[in-house]
Design a protein around this motif. Structure first.
Motif, PDB file in Angstrom:
ATOM      1  N   LEU A  19     -49.409  41.269  45.503  1.00  0.00           N
ATOM      2  CA  LEU A  19     -49.778  42.849  45.861  1.00  0.00           C
ATOM      3  C   LEU A  19     -51.177  42.949  45.956  1.00  0.00           C
ATOM      4  O   LEU A  19     -51.819  43.841  46.766  1.00  0.00           O
ATOM      5  CB  LEU A  19     -49.332  43.730  44.824  1.00  0.00           C
ATOM      6  CG  LEU A  19     -47.580  44.002  44.827  1.00  0.00           C
ATOM      7  CD1 LEU A  19     -47.152  45.132  43.934  1.00  0.00           C
ATOM      8  CD2 LEU A  19     -47.308  44.380  46.238  1.00  0.00           C
ATOM      9  N   LYS A  20     -51.931  42.169  45.284  1.00  0.00           N
ATOM     10  CA  LYS A  20     -53.624  42.333  45.558  1.00  0.00           C
ATOM     11  C   LYS A  20     -53.921  41.754  46.659  1.00  0.00           C
ATOM     12  O   LYS A  20     -54.642  42.309  47.132  1.00  0.00           O
ATOM     13  CB  LYS A  20     -54.032  41.348  44.336  1.00  0.00           C
ATOM     14  CG  LYS A  20     -54.340  41.670  43.134  1.00  0.00           C
ATOM     15  CD  LYS A  20     -54.943  40.716  42.070  1.00  0.00           C
ATOM     16  CE  LYS A  20     -54.501  41.157  40.504  1.00  0.00           C
ATOM     17  NZ  LYS A  20     -54.938  39.886  39.714  1.00  0.00           N
ATOM     18  N   VAL A  21     -53.300  40.764  47.242  1.00  0.00           N
ATOM     19  CA  VAL A  21     -53.666  40.233  48.863  1.00  0.00           C
ATOM     20  C   VAL A  21     -53.325  41.358  49.734  1.00  0.00           C
ATOM     21  O   VAL A  21     -53.917  41.583  50.716  1.00  0.00           O
ATOM     22  CB  VAL A  21     -52.934  39.111  48.871  1.00  0.00           C
ATOM     23  CG1 VAL A  21     -53.309  38.440  50.363  1.00  0.00           C
ATOM     24  CG2 VAL A  21     -52.971  38.027  48.001  1.00  0.00           C
ATOM     25  N   THR A  22     -51.786  42.023  49.369  1.00  0.00           N
ATOM     26  CA  THR A  22     -51.602  42.858  50.482  1.00  0.00           C
ATOM     27  C   THR A  22     -52.304  44.206  50.400  1.00  0.00           C
ATOM     28  O   THR A  22     -52.030  45.001  51.097  1.00  0.00           O
ATOM     29  CB  THR A  22     -50.022  43.117  50.232  1.00  0.00           C
ATOM     30  OG1 THR A  22     -49.861  43.627  48.926  1.00  0.00           O
ATOM     31  CG2 THR A  22     -49.323  41.716  50.219  1.00  0.00           C
ATOM     32  N   GLN A  23     -53.334  44.529  49.452  1.00  0.00           N
ATOM     33  CA  GLN A  23     -54.059  45.747  49.515  1.00  0.00           C
ATOM     34  C   GLN A  23     -54.550  45.966  50.679  1.00  0.00           C
ATOM     35  O   GLN A  23     -54.848  47.233  51.290  1.00  0.00           O
ATOM     36  CB  GLN A  23     -55.291  45.733  48.362  1.00  0.00           C
ATOM     37  CG  GLN A  23     -54.494  45.685  46.989  1.00  0.00           C
ATOM     38  CD  GLN A  23     -53.568  46.988  46.476  1.00  0.00           C
ATOM     39  OE1 GLN A  23     -54.079  48.038  46.811  1.00  0.00           O
ATOM     40  NE2 GLN A  23     -52.243  46.941  46.292  1.00  0.00           N
ATOM     41  N   ASN A  24     -54.941  44.795  51.345  1.00  0.00           N
ATOM     42  CA  ASN A  24     -55.724  45.083  52.671  1.00  0.00           C
ATOM     43  C   ASN A  24     -54.559  45.630  53.815  1.00  0.00           C
ATOM     44  O   ASN A  24     -53.593  45.226  53.830  1.00  0.00           O
ATOM     45  CB  ASN A  24     -56.058  43.457  53.325  1.00  0.00           C
ATOM     46  CG  ASN A  24     -56.659  43.422  54.643  1.00  0.00           C
ATOM     47  OD1 ASN A  24     -56.836  44.347  55.371  1.00  0.00           O
ATOM     48  ND2 ASN A  24     -57.217  41.918  55.083  1.00  0.00           N
ATOM     49  N   GLU A  26     -54.725  45.709  57.013  1.00  0.00           N
ATOM     50  CA  GLU A  26     -54.155  44.883  58.013  1.00  0.00           C
ATOM     51  C   GLU A  26     -52.854  44.011  57.773  1.00  0.00           C
ATOM     52  O   GLU A  26     -52.526  43.543  58.753  1.00  0.00           O
ATOM     53  CB  GLU A  26     -55.306  43.869  58.486  1.00  0.00           C
ATOM     54  CG  GLU A  26     -56.524  44.686  59.439  1.00  0.00           C
ATOM     55  CD  GLU A  26     -57.634  43.967  59.587  1.00  0.00           C
ATOM     56  OE1 GLU A  26     -57.434  42.645  59.612  1.00  0.00           O
ATOM     57  OE2 GLU A  26     -58.728  44.560  59.710  1.00  0.00           O
ATOM     58  N   VAL A  27     -52.965  43.512  56.335  1.00  0.00           N
ATOM     59  CA  VAL A  27     -51.634  42.815  56.082  1.00  0.00           C
ATOM     60  C   VAL A  27     -50.428  43.486  56.416  1.00  0.00           C
ATOM     61  O   VAL A  27     -50.386  44.686  55.697  1.00  0.00           O
ATOM     62  CB  VAL A  27     -51.804  42.259  54.858  1.00  0.00           C
ATOM     63  CG1 VAL A  27     -50.458  41.277  54.466  1.00  0.00           C
ATOM     64  CG2 VAL A  27     -52.999  41.131  54.612  1.00  0.00           C
ATOM     65  N   ALA A 338     -48.453  30.576  53.022  1.00  0.00           N
ATOM     66  CA  ALA A 338     -50.213  30.389  53.278  1.00  0.00           C
ATOM     67  C   ALA A 338     -50.119  30.642  54.819  1.00  0.00           C
ATOM     68  O   ALA A 338     -51.320  31.353  55.143  1.00  0.00           O
ATOM     69  CB  ALA A 338     -50.473  28.955  52.776  1.00  0.00           C
ATOM     70  N   LYS A 339     -49.432  30.194  55.365  1.00  0.00           N
ATOM     71  CA  LYS A 339     -49.471  30.445  56.964  1.00  0.00           C
ATOM     72  C   LYS A 339     -49.212  31.806  57.303  1.00  0.00           C
ATOM     73  O   LYS A 339     -50.249  32.316  58.040  1.00  0.00           O
ATOM     74  CB  LYS A 339     -48.257  29.904  57.564  1.00  0.00           C
ATOM     75  CG  LYS A 339     -48.553  28.293  57.994  1.00  0.00           C
ATOM     76  CD  LYS A 339     -49.053  28.352  59.580  1.00  0.00           C
ATOM     77  CE  LYS A 339     -49.826  26.954  59.917  1.00  0.00           C
ATOM     78  NZ  LYS A 339     -50.959  27.156  59.324  1.00  0.00           N
ATOM     79  N   ALA A 340     -48.431  32.304  56.411  1.00  0.00           N
ATOM     80  CA  ALA A 340     -48.136  33.960  56.748  1.00  0.00           C
ATOM     81  C   ALA A 340     -49.574  34.742  56.552  1.00  0.00           C
ATOM     82  O   ALA A 340     -49.819  35.881  57.184  1.00  0.00           O
ATOM     83  CB  ALA A 340     -47.140  34.458  56.072  1.00  0.00           C
ATOM     84  N   ILE A 341     -50.246  34.365  55.483  1.00  0.00           N
ATOM     85  CA  ILE A 341     -51.321  35.327  54.867  1.00  0.00           C
ATOM     86  C   ILE A 341     -52.432  35.003  55.946  1.00  0.00           C
ATOM     87  O   ILE A 341     -52.992  35.949  56.410  1.00  0.00           O
ATOM     88  CB  ILE A 341     -51.657  34.804  53.605  1.00  0.00           C
ATOM     89  CG1 ILE A 341     -51.004  35.312  52.462  1.00  0.00           C
ATOM     90  CG2 ILE A 341     -53.103  35.165  53.183  1.00  0.00           C
ATOM     91  CD1 ILE A 341     -50.764  36.817  52.531  1.00  0.00           C
ATOM     92  N   THR A 370     -42.626  50.859  58.280  1.00  0.00           N
ATOM     93  CA  THR A 370     -42.053  51.415  59.339  1.00  0.00           C
ATOM     94  C   THR A 370     -41.627  50.573  60.184  1.00  0.00           C
ATOM     95  O   THR A 370     -41.850  49.504  60.361  1.00  0.00           O
ATOM     96  CB  THR A 370     -43.495  52.240  60.220  1.00  0.00           C
ATOM     97  OG1 THR A 370     -44.203  51.063  60.399  1.00  0.00           O
ATOM     98  CG2 THR A 370     -44.160  53.121  59.169  1.00  0.00           C
ATOM     99  N   PRO A 371     -40.619  51.230  61.124  1.00  0.00           N
ATOM    100  CA  PRO A 371     -39.953  50.347  62.383  1.00  0.00           C
ATOM    101  C   PRO A 371     -41.158  49.287  63.044  1.00  0.00           C
ATOM    102  O   PRO A 371     -40.767  48.191  63.344  1.00  0.00           O
ATOM    103  CB  PRO A 371     -39.384  51.156  63.072  1.00  0.00           C
ATOM    104  CG  PRO A 371     -39.050  52.584  62.410  1.00  0.00           C
ATOM    105  CD  PRO A 371     -40.209  52.579  61.483  1.00  0.00           C
ATOM    106  N   GLU A 372     -42.166  50.106  63.485  1.00  0.00           N
ATOM    107  CA  GLU A 372     -43.257  49.303  64.198  1.00  0.00           C
ATOM    108  C   GLU A 372     -43.801  47.878  63.410  1.00  0.00           C
ATOM    109  O   GLU A 372     -44.022  47.166  64.060  1.00  0.00           O
ATOM    110  CB  GLU A 372     -44.429  50.269  64.350  1.00  0.00           C
ATOM    111  CG  GLU A 372     -44.170  51.494  65.532  1.00  0.00           C
ATOM    112  CD  GLU A 372     -43.359  52.619  64.810  1.00  0.00           C
ATOM    113  OE1 GLU A 372     -43.546  52.694  63.404  1.00  0.00           O
ATOM    114  OE2 GLU A 372     -42.459  53.110  65.404  1.00  0.00           O
ATOM    115  N   ARG A 373     -44.026  48.184  61.872  1.00  0.00           N
ATOM    116  CA  ARG A 373     -44.678  47.244  61.281  1.00  0.00           C
ATOM    117  C   ARG A 373     -43.359  45.996  61.112  1.00  0.00           C
ATOM    118  O   ARG A 373     -43.727  44.982  60.975  1.00  0.00           O
ATOM    119  CB  ARG A 373     -45.095  47.542  59.957  1.00  0.00           C
ATOM    120  CG  ARG A 373     -46.469  48.387  60.380  1.00  0.00           C
ATOM    121  CD  ARG A 373     -46.935  49.120  59.082  1.00  0.00           C
ATOM    122  NE  ARG A 373     -47.822  48.338  57.949  1.00  0.00           N
ATOM    123  CZ  ARG A 373     -48.944  47.941  57.802  1.00  0.00           C
ATOM    124  NH1 ARG A 373     -49.818  48.130  59.301  1.00  0.00           N
ATOM    125  NH2 ARG A 373     -49.301  47.069  57.188  1.00  0.00           N
TER     126      ARG A 373
END
Ligand code: PMP
Length: 409
Positions: A19-24, A26-27, A338-341, A370-373
């Motif tokens: 979850l720390k990585v996903t704070q960004n 843009e992710v 790793a690729k996904a990040i 959301t549907p878009e994401r």
């Protein structure tokens, strides 16, 4: 630091680390097990909080009893009766600080170091963590179409684990659900065994397809079964209110452990939640959540079918918040992660949901995007999967399944 030996070997929650990585922002994250904040009843809670403070005054802010706010316990008892015809008197319902605390308390009151706990494979990592802290050893029974592998379950129960921990509805992580026959058989096997069933049901009300099925506890008495529930997924996870229903002996042990743990769950939160439940239509609120999650799940399944390579098989859950994917054997989800990040999309690799090191699976959350994401994120993930599988071309072509067939667990 001179940490206790129980801390050795217990990993920090993998998901909390991710979850720390996903704070960004843009992710695009399908990692957290987060309910959709679009459906948190913030206005209704504001009104309930204000009414509680006006009507109860300082009493709402005082210490309270460990068992929980009696009217809230009554509400839960009544709801079991109305929904399933299930008699669980309020005296058997202990309010907990989220159902996660129920897991912690059960581990504390039941387990000595080295005791065995039987869990589903894959299993909920928060439970693996809570049981590991008390020094548990794990036995596993595979999830299969219709629920859990009953032959394996019967065999493992002969080894007399102290607890069988099950999430029979829309399981975290797999989305799998036990059918009614499987539930009846699990109840019978437990009644014949020396093992207690710990049934965890935070997602049961979030069904958007198929028929509702009663908890396993409905097929058996209270002596051999504890049943946990939570308001996290149907009202608000931040309120931290769940419960555990247990027969008198276990109930008293749990109360003692809870006294040492936190004295009681926030009485202010309990009163506010209860006022909310009294003055709003919970079923109507749940219907809105079910509809939204159903739409997000349908979209995720549709985009997966279009964008994922056929060798990657995913469950198509009938409720809850998660779906589960399996990669061809030999392909690690950590490599895909790793690729996904790099492409700014996240999910949870399956490793922490297994106690045997299996790493070719992954969990996707659909409730909090959301549907878009969903459209964009699953498309990006599809590209990562194609890239990684192309690198493993020889292994990937070894897949025995029908192209595009759903994973049925
Ligand atoms: N059990 C399961 C199966 C869960 O998925 C979760 C939440 N991730 C919990 C328990 C804990 O939920 P809470 O403490 O918010 O009730």
């Amino acid at each position: 630091m001179r940490f206790s030996s129980r801390m050795s070997g217990v990993r920090r929650s993998y998901i909390r680390e991710i979850l720390k990585v996903t704070q960004n922002p843009e992710v695009i994250s399908f990692a957290g097990g987060l309910p959709s904040p679009d459906h948190f009843p913030a206005q209704a809670f504001a009104k309930a909080a204000s009414e509680v403070l006006t009507d109860c005054g300082p009493q709402a802010l005082q210490y309270s009893i460990t068992e929980g706010h009696p009217p809230l316990r009554e509400f839960i008892s009544r709801r079991y009766k109305e929904t399933w015809g299930l008699d669980i008197p309020m005296e058997q319902i202990l309010i907990t600080t989220g159902s996660q605390q129920g897991l912690d308390l059960m581990a504390k009151v039941m387990l000595d170091v080295g005791d065995e706990v039987l869990i589903e494979r894959p299993g909920y990592l928060g439970a693996i963590q809570a049981f590991s802290l008390m020094g548990a050893q794990f036995l596993t029974a595979d999830l299969v179409p219709g629920g859990v592998n009953l032959d394996q379950l019967a065999q493992r129960l002969r080894e007399r684990p102290k607890i069988f921990y099950a999430v029979p509805s829309f399981q975290n992580p797999s989305g799998a659900t036990y059918d009614a026959d499987t539930r009846r058989e699990v109840a019978r096997l437990i009644e014949e065994s020396d093992t207690i069933l710990l049934e965890d049901n935070p997602y049961g009300e979030l069904r958007f397809k198929g028929e509702d099925v009663p908890p396993i506890r409905a097929f058996m008495g209270s002596d051999k079964a504890a049943l946990m529930g939570s308001f996290s997924k149907i009202a608000s996870p931040g309120m931290r209110i769940g419960w555990i229903a247990a027969g008198p002996d276990l109930f008293h042990a749990l109360v003692t452990a809870k006294q040492a743990s936190d004295l009681h769950t926030s009485i202010f939160a309990q009163r506010v939640l209860h006022r909310f439940l009294e003055t709003n239509d919970l079923d109507a609120h749940i219907a809105v959540i079910r509809k939204a999650y159903g739409e997000r799940r349908d979209l995720m399944v549709e985009v997966i079918k279009r964008e994922f390579p056929a060798e990657v098989r995913c469950t198509e859950p009938e409720g809850g918040m998660f779906l589960w994917g399996e990669l061809p054997k030999g392909v690690s989800a950590e490599e895909v992660f790793a690729k996904a990040i790099e492409r700014k999309v996240a999910f949870v690799p399956g490793l922490p949901f297994y106690v045997d090191g299996t790493d070719n699976a992954f969990r996707l959350n659909f409730s909090n995007s959301t549907p878009e994401r969903i459209e964009e994120g699953i498309t990006r993930l599809g590209a990562c999967l194609k890239e990684v599988l192309a690198r493993h071309a020889s292994t990937a072509s070894g897949c025995q399944c029908d192209a595009g067939a759903p994973l049925e667990i």
